[in-house]
Design a protein around this motif. Structure first.
Motif, PDB file in Angstrom:
ATOM      1  N   PRO A   8      45.456  44.194  39.523  1.00 16.64           N
ATOM      2  CA  PRO A   8      46.054  42.888  39.216  1.00 16.64           C
ATOM      3  C   PRO A   8      46.436  41.577  39.752  1.00 16.64           C
ATOM      4  O   PRO A   8      46.346  40.399  39.693  1.00 16.64           O
ATOM      5  CB  PRO A   8      47.644  42.794  38.030  1.00 16.64           C
ATOM      6  CG  PRO A   8      48.256  44.132  39.042  1.00 16.64           C
ATOM      7  CD  PRO A   8      47.105  45.141  39.095  1.00 16.64           C
ATOM      8  N   MET A   9      46.188  42.476  41.172  1.00 13.20           N
ATOM      9  CA  MET A   9      46.377  40.787  42.316  1.00 13.20           C
ATOM     10  C   MET A   9      45.375  40.077  42.654  1.00 13.20           C
ATOM     11  O   MET A   9      44.884  39.612  43.533  1.00 13.20           O
ATOM     12  CB  MET A   9      47.550  42.000  42.894  1.00 13.20           C
ATOM     13  CG  MET A   9      48.650  41.833  43.175  1.00 13.20           C
ATOM     14  SD  MET A   9      49.818  39.935  42.643  1.00 13.20           S
ATOM     15  CE  MET A   9      49.039  38.825  44.344  1.00 13.20           C
ATOM     16  N   LYS A  10      44.451  41.859  42.727  1.00 12.07           N
ATOM     17  CA  LYS A  10      43.133  41.898  42.744  1.00 12.07           C
ATOM     18  C   LYS A  10      41.637  41.110  42.005  1.00 12.07           C
ATOM     19  O   LYS A  10      40.995  40.043  42.193  1.00 12.07           O
ATOM     20  CB  LYS A  10      42.190  43.277  43.302  1.00 12.07           C
ATOM     21  CG  LYS A  10      42.222  43.602  44.711  1.00 12.07           C
ATOM     22  CD  LYS A  10      41.367  44.444  44.732  1.00 12.07           C
ATOM     23  CE  LYS A  10      41.194  45.262  46.053  1.00 12.07           C
ATOM     24  NZ  LYS A  10      39.901  46.121  46.154  1.00 12.07           N
ATOM     25  N   CYS A  11      42.423  41.284  40.585  1.00 15.19           N
ATOM     26  CA  CYS A  11      41.274  40.101  39.627  1.00 15.19           C
ATOM     27  C   CYS A  11      42.051  39.402  39.459  1.00 15.19           C
ATOM     28  O   CYS A  11      42.243  38.922  39.830  1.00 15.19           O
ATOM     29  CB  CYS A  11      42.365  41.049  38.276  1.00 15.19           C
ATOM     30  SG  CYS A  11      41.641  40.325  36.686  1.00 15.19           S
ATOM     31  N   THR A  12      40.596  38.826  39.436  1.00 12.82           N
ATOM     32  CA  THR A  12      40.769  37.334  39.988  1.00 12.82           C
ATOM     33  C   THR A  12      40.897  36.368  37.996  1.00 12.82           C
ATOM     34  O   THR A  12      40.622  34.882  38.056  1.00 12.82           O
ATOM     35  CB  THR A  12      39.595  36.239  40.249  1.00 12.82           C
ATOM     36  OG1 THR A  12      38.382  36.520  38.994  1.00 12.82           O
ATOM     37  CG2 THR A  12      39.205  36.953  41.590  1.00 12.82           C
ATOM     38  N   GLY A  13      40.565  37.105  36.947  1.00 11.95           N
ATOM     39  CA  GLY A  13      40.870  36.394  35.590  1.00 11.95           C
ATOM     40  C   GLY A  13      39.453  35.453  35.221  1.00 11.95           C
ATOM     41  O   GLY A  13      38.874  35.147  34.384  1.00 11.95           O
ATOM     42  N   CYS A  14      38.207  36.592  35.674  1.00 11.86           N
ATOM     43  CA  CYS A  14      36.620  35.709  35.497  1.00 11.86           C
ATOM     44  C   CYS A  14      36.470  36.383  34.679  1.00 11.86           C
ATOM     45  O   CYS A  14      35.485  35.407  34.046  1.00 11.86           O
ATOM     46  CB  CYS A  14      35.691  35.869  36.676  1.00 11.86           C
ATOM     47  SG  CYS A  14      34.959  37.971  36.537  1.00 11.86           S
ATOM     48  N   PHE A  15      36.232  37.342  33.935  1.00 19.20           N
ATOM     49  CA  PHE A  15      36.021  38.123  32.489  1.00 19.20           C
ATOM     50  C   PHE A  15      34.899  38.142  32.560  1.00 19.20           C
ATOM     51  O   PHE A  15      34.409  38.865  31.591  1.00 19.20           O
ATOM     52  CB  PHE A  15      36.483  37.123  31.408  1.00 19.20           C
ATOM     53  CG  PHE A  15      35.501  35.714  31.418  1.00 19.20           C
ATOM     54  CD1 PHE A  15      34.330  35.539  30.933  1.00 19.20           C
ATOM     55  CD2 PHE A  15      36.277  34.284  31.080  1.00 19.20           C
ATOM     56  CE1 PHE A  15      33.635  34.113  31.206  1.00 19.20           C
ATOM     57  CE2 PHE A  15      35.871  33.336  30.544  1.00 19.20           C
ATOM     58  CZ  PHE A  15      34.284  33.286  30.387  1.00 19.20           C
ATOM     59  N   VAL A  16      33.930  38.395  33.914  1.00 24.66           N
ATOM     60  CA  VAL A  16      32.526  38.759  34.510  1.00 24.66           C
ATOM     61  C   VAL A  16      32.556  40.409  33.649  1.00 24.66           C
ATOM     62  O   VAL A  16      31.835  40.742  33.127  1.00 24.66           O
ATOM     63  CB  VAL A  16      31.964  39.228  35.910  1.00 24.66           C
ATOM     64  CG1 VAL A  16      30.683  39.894  36.063  1.00 24.66           C
ATOM     65  CG2 VAL A  16      32.281  37.265  35.840  1.00 24.66           C
ATOM     66  N   ASN A  31      33.201  37.031  25.205  1.00 25.92           N
ATOM     67  CA  ASN A  31      33.859  37.803  25.938  1.00 25.92           C
ATOM     68  C   ASN A  31      34.856  38.979  24.364  1.00 25.92           C
ATOM     69  O   ASN A  31      35.900  39.115  24.846  1.00 25.92           O
ATOM     70  CB  ASN A  31      34.219  37.679  26.587  1.00 25.92           C
ATOM     71  CG  ASN A  31      34.863  35.849  26.177  1.00 25.92           C
ATOM     72  OD1 ASN A  31      35.263  36.127  25.118  1.00 25.92           O
ATOM     73  ND2 ASN A  31      35.674  35.209  27.495  1.00 25.92           N
ATOM     74  N   ARG A  40      47.165  37.066  31.434  1.00 18.45           N
ATOM     75  CA  ARG A  40      47.844  36.349  32.756  1.00 18.45           C
ATOM     76  C   ARG A  40      48.965  36.232  32.568  1.00 18.45           C
ATOM     77  O   ARG A  40      49.650  36.164  31.795  1.00 18.45           O
ATOM     78  CB  ARG A  40      47.092  35.159  32.360  1.00 18.45           C
ATOM     79  CG  ARG A  40      47.127  33.960  33.749  1.00 18.45           C
ATOM     80  CD  ARG A  40      46.226  33.237  34.292  1.00 18.45           C
ATOM     81  NE  ARG A  40      45.083  33.971  34.449  1.00 18.45           N
ATOM     82  CZ  ARG A  40      44.144  32.771  35.245  1.00 18.45           C
ATOM     83  NH1 ARG A  40      44.609  32.128  34.918  1.00 18.45           N
ATOM     84  NH2 ARG A  40      42.877  33.508  35.879  1.00 18.45           N
ATOM     85  N   HIS A  42      52.063  34.643  35.331  1.00 16.90           N
ATOM     86  CA  HIS A  42      52.390  34.389  36.337  1.00 16.90           C
ATOM     87  C   HIS A  42      50.954  34.443  37.706  1.00 16.90           C
ATOM     88  O   HIS A  42      49.513  34.063  37.016  1.00 16.90           O
ATOM     89  CB  HIS A  42      53.537  34.511  37.003  1.00 16.90           C
ATOM     90  CG  HIS A  42      53.906  33.263  37.941  1.00 16.90           C
ATOM     91  ND1 HIS A  42      53.827  32.246  38.058  1.00 16.90           N
ATOM     92  CD2 HIS A  42      54.391  33.601  39.493  1.00 16.90           C
ATOM     93  CE1 HIS A  42      54.253  31.590  39.172  1.00 16.90           C
ATOM     94  NE2 HIS A  42      54.508  33.000  40.180  1.00 16.90           N
ATOM     95  N   ILE A  43      51.003  35.130  38.331  1.00 19.22           N
ATOM     96  CA  ILE A  43      49.620  35.205  39.056  1.00 19.22           C
ATOM     97  C   ILE A  43      49.056  36.467  39.124  1.00 19.22           C
ATOM     98  O   ILE A  43      48.676  36.927  39.786  1.00 19.22           O
ATOM     99  CB  ILE A  43      50.721  34.846  40.282  1.00 19.22           C
ATOM    100  CG1 ILE A  43      51.259  36.442  41.493  1.00 19.22           C
ATOM    101  CG2 ILE A  43      51.365  33.911  41.376  1.00 19.22           C
ATOM    102  CD1 ILE A  43      51.662  36.084  42.548  1.00 19.22           C
ATOM    103  N   LYS A  44      50.055  37.063  38.227  1.00 14.42           N
ATOM    104  CA  LYS A  44      49.192  38.745  38.211  1.00 14.42           C
ATOM    105  C   LYS A  44      47.859  38.674  36.798  1.00 14.42           C
ATOM    106  O   LYS A  44      47.941  37.508  36.004  1.00 14.42           O
ATOM    107  CB  LYS A  44      49.888  40.261  37.514  1.00 14.42           C
ATOM    108  CG  LYS A  44      50.818  40.584  38.231  1.00 14.42           C
ATOM    109  CD  LYS A  44      51.952  40.962  37.873  1.00 14.42           C
ATOM    110  CE  LYS A  44      52.846  41.592  39.505  1.00 14.42           C
ATOM    111  NZ  LYS A  44      53.560  42.017  38.686  1.00 14.42           N
ATOM    112  N   ASP A  45      46.536  38.878  37.454  1.00 16.62           N
ATOM    113  CA  ASP A  45      45.924  38.847  35.647  1.00 16.62           C
ATOM    114  C   ASP A  45      45.652  40.206  36.073  1.00 16.62           C
ATOM    115  O   ASP A  45      45.273  41.492  36.080  1.00 16.62           O
ATOM    116  CB  ASP A  45      44.458  38.440  36.618  1.00 16.62           C
ATOM    117  CG  ASP A  45      44.416  37.119  36.597  1.00 16.62           C
ATOM    118  OD1 ASP A  45      44.052  35.936  35.307  1.00 16.62           O
ATOM    119  OD2 ASP A  45      44.691  36.779  37.921  1.00 16.62           O
TER     120      ASP A  45
END
Lengths: 126, 620
Positions: A8-16, A31, A40, A42-45
């Motif tokens: 979840p810290m690496k994930c950017t939330g781009c939904f690819v 999607n 999402r 806070h800062i975790k995705d």
């Protein structure tokens, strides 16, 4: 191939991952029709993914979901009744063209993830 | 409709009549304008009379995505929004990433045209085919975060919204997308506010079809890999644009103290290198974006994961509230930026207006009498924040005057004209153009006022030498790289303006294509073929860009703008740079301008001859 973890810290939330999952299963970019869900906090995705727990297979009275290796797959017997949908703890199963669709461990999401956040368990065979 | 990759319809909502219409998209419009900026240029030039002012009922606000929106193009969720701008009363356009753009496409719309003025505050809710105009009484008076949160409680909507400054028609209010991304420039948030429209919420269940599903993944994977394996993409993934303060400082292009200086002594304090060490927590991406330039940054100097963060901080915002206001306190820069976004104002213009006011005060041109008792000082973070709030809410007499933008403010006060850093009424972005001739010309000719993004010719200062040779020819390499000479610059601006407007017309981001310069016409051509079934060569695509540029110019010409408005702030034209690379130089653009007109096929006064319009297939 089974998804082991998604960072979840690496994930950017781009939904690819969702778009490619949906395209490989339905030939459309949607999607909402994918075996992954993004949340999402806070800062975790956080990406909810199929752990191949088999709850759907237990629920299906037609025995249309079978275990092959460490993956549960939907077979030709599926008539798209949708009974399995609520059984999934993360609601990752969807209907498409009258059939249920779930994660079959194809690995497309991991292949496309731009930050390599999706870790696949390659040791076990399908 | 012949083409895939499009939703096939445009939504037309009239807020005066409370009517909602869905209009089919014409094949011919797609072929000529592709989408995004192209659609905005086509529809608005056709539909808005030259006499219409920004806050008139006849002004229309158009949102549009493009054929690549919500697809696997590596940066695929960027929409265009356009209207008559409150700052210039001419062409106003802005772009924003986020997730909303892709959601709109998947819900089934290539664009939304908003007409009229609602009697009461409203917001628009779209769930696939169901479109409703709803009362926004519970949202009015709320800032972006609160309003978006409230809407999202009702469902998983993607939201564009204005803050309180948009409601108050601050002339540089912006439209915020999914909390953190801004369609910032030209004050389109004020147009939305003038229509009493608080937000547009979209959710979808549908997908986008492509023309060649069997080839699609293979072709797009090649494009994806090309982007991600490029050595140039790493910097954007790790820092976004946050390394630019240091880089532009070295080049003497960092406007400091409202542009009086071109370098900043405390630059390293607001630079990304230190930020990365101290407080950048992770990268985030817009919808479908593999480059992920948005950095999640802790406002306080801590690596604590639960601390208050701000997301998607850009160089322009850091420069606007940092060096431009003489401020080296990074914590205040970040918190003011976050606050400005939440209030819903363009950070570039807000920083520009405030720094202009400070310079006027410091030079004794205005005093406490005008500022309602505020003592303005370079780098005084408390005062900067206070003034920002006064402007956003039009709270004090002085705040109310500044909320009209610096050019109008100087007219009202009758003072400070010589210190204005504006082109066509829009505050300049943060590049000192005395040290970059190509950007000097870009600022002057951009249809939306001082603008670094319309041509976005910034590739020569970041050292992409192989790409420069490829895109501008090896024989021109030395001229292209010499940023202080006039050589090759009009042509560079011409090439990159056409390319940039094409990018905006495709519904994608300028990162990955223009900077870092990785994907180019060939990749677009190939992706368009498998996505939409449009077979367009490099020449065809260039023509689309050129057509949109000419249409934007035409929109302004009809409003009485022309050569006299293609100019620069007095400071850049007449004052010699005091520091940096261009020390002792001014930005003379006279020759550049006439050469540029010639290349564009316009006459010596910058008017477009009828035969040029005809050649581009523009029907007036």
């Amino acid at each position: 191939m089974k998804i082991k973890s998604i960072d979840p810290m690496k994930c950017t939330g781009c939904f690819v991952c969702q778009q490619t999952c949906s395209f490989s299963k339905t030939k459309e970019l949607n999607n909402k029709k994918s075996s992954l869900k993004l949340k999402r906090e806070h800062i975790k995705d956080i990406v909810l993914f199929c752990t191949q727990c088999g709850a759907c297979a237990k629920k299906c009275i037609k025995k249309a979901i079978e275990k092959k290796g460490d993956i549960y797959v939907i077979t030709k017997k599926c008539d798209g009744c949708g009974d399995c949908l609520p059984s999934c703890p993360f609601k990752l199963i969807f209907l498409h063209n009258g059939k249920a669709v779930k994660c079959d461990g194809c690995g497309t999401c991991a292949e496309w993830c731009p930050v390599k956040a999706i870790i696949i368990n390659k040791g076990l065979k399908k | 409709m012949k083409y895939s990759g499009y939703a096939g319809q445009v939504l037309r909502i009239n807020l005066s009549k409370n009517s909602i219409k869905k209009e089919p998209l014409q094949d011919e419009v797609i072929e000529k304008y592709l989408g995004g900026s192209g659609f905005c240029a086509y529809y608005l030039t056709k539909e808005i009379k030259p006499s219409v002012k920004a806050f008139d009922e006849e002004n229309k606000l158009m949102f549009a995505n493009g054929p690549f929106s919500a697809t696997l193009w590596p940066q695929s969720s960027r929409y265009s929004v356009a209207a008559v701008s409150p700052l210039t009363d001419a062409w106003g356009e802005a772009h924003s990433g986020g997730y909303w753009c892709a959601e709109l496409k998947m819900a089934g719309y290539d664009g939304i045209i908003i007409e009229g003025i609602s009697k009461q505050p409203v917001y628009i809710e779209i769930s696939d085919d169901k479109v409703e105009i709803k009362t926004a009484d519970h949202l009015w008076g709320k800032d972006v975060k609160e309003a978006t949160d409230t809407i999202k409680q009702a469902g998983d909507y993607r939201v564009v919204a204005i803050g309180r400054s948009g409601e108050k028609k601050v002339r540089f209010a912006c439209i915020m997308t999914d909390y953190h991304r801004a369609a910032a420039r030209c004050g389109l948030g004020a147009v939305m506010g003038s229509k009493n429209l608080k937000a547009i919420a979209v959710r979808s269940t549908r997908g986008v079809k492509v023309s060649k599903p069997e080839e699609y993944m293979k072709v797009m994977k090649i494009i994806r890999d090309k982007l991600l394996s490029s050595p140039y993409s790493h910097q954007y993934s790790a820092y976004g644009t946050l390394l630019l303060p240091g880089m532009l400082n070295d080049l003497g292009r960092l406007p400091t103290y409202n542009g009086q200086e071109s370098t900043f002594k405390d630059c390293e304090k607001v630079d990304g290198k230190l930020m990365k060490k101290e407080r950048i927590l992770k990268s985030r991406a817009c919808g479908g974006c593999m480059l992920r330039c948005a950095q999640v940054v802790n406002i306080k100097n801590t690596r604590d994961l639960d601390s208050e963060t701000t997301e998607g901080v850009e160089y322009e915002s850091v420069a606007a509230f940092g060096p431009r206001c003489g401020n080296s306190d990074v914590e205040s820069v970040l918190s003011i930026n976050s606050y400005c976004n939440n209030l819903g104002m363009d950070t570039i213009s807000a920083g520009g207006v405030i720094s202009w006011a400070i310079e006027c005060f410091e030079k004794g041109i205005i005093s406490e009498k005008e500022t309602n008792g505020l003592v303005l000082k370079w780098g005084d973070t408390k005062v900067i924040r206070q003034l920002l709030e006064d402007v956003a809410l039009r709270r004090t007499g002085f705040g109310n005057i500044l909320a009209e933008g610096s050019e109008r403010a100087s007219k009202t006060l009758g003072k400070g004209q010589d210190l204005l850093m504006t082109v066509k009424g829009v505050e300049t972005p943060n590049i000192d153009v005395r040290a970059q001739k190509s950007m000097a010309l870009s600022y002057a000719v951009s249809p939306r006022g001082a603008d670094h993004l319309y041509s976005f010719v910034v590739i020569e200062h970041e050292g992409y030498q192989d790409i420069l040779r490829e895109r501008f020819g090896a024989e021109n390499f030395n001229d292209v790289c010499d940023s202080l000479s006039d050589k090759a610059k009009p042509w560079m601006v011409f090439v990159y303006e056409n390319f940039g407007t094409l990018i905006d017309s495709l519904g994608i981001c300028k990162y990955g294509t223009m900077v870092p310069p990785i994907l180019y016409y060939k990749d677009i051509s190939e992706a368009l073929r498998v996505t939409s079934g449009l077979e367009l060569s490099k020449e065809d695509l260039e023509k689309v860009g050129e057509r949109v540029v000419n249409l934007n110019r035409l929109f302004n010409l009809r409003r009485g703008l022309g050569k006299k408005d293609d100019t620069l702030p007095k400071r850049y034209l007449e004052e010699k740079a005091r520091s940096g690379f261009a020390k002792g130089r001014t930005a003379d653009i006279k020759d550049l301008l006439s050469e540029y007109y010639k290349i564009r096929g316009w006459d010596e006064n910058g008017n477009i001859p009828d035969k040029k319009l005809k050649a581009l297939g523009i029907v007036v």
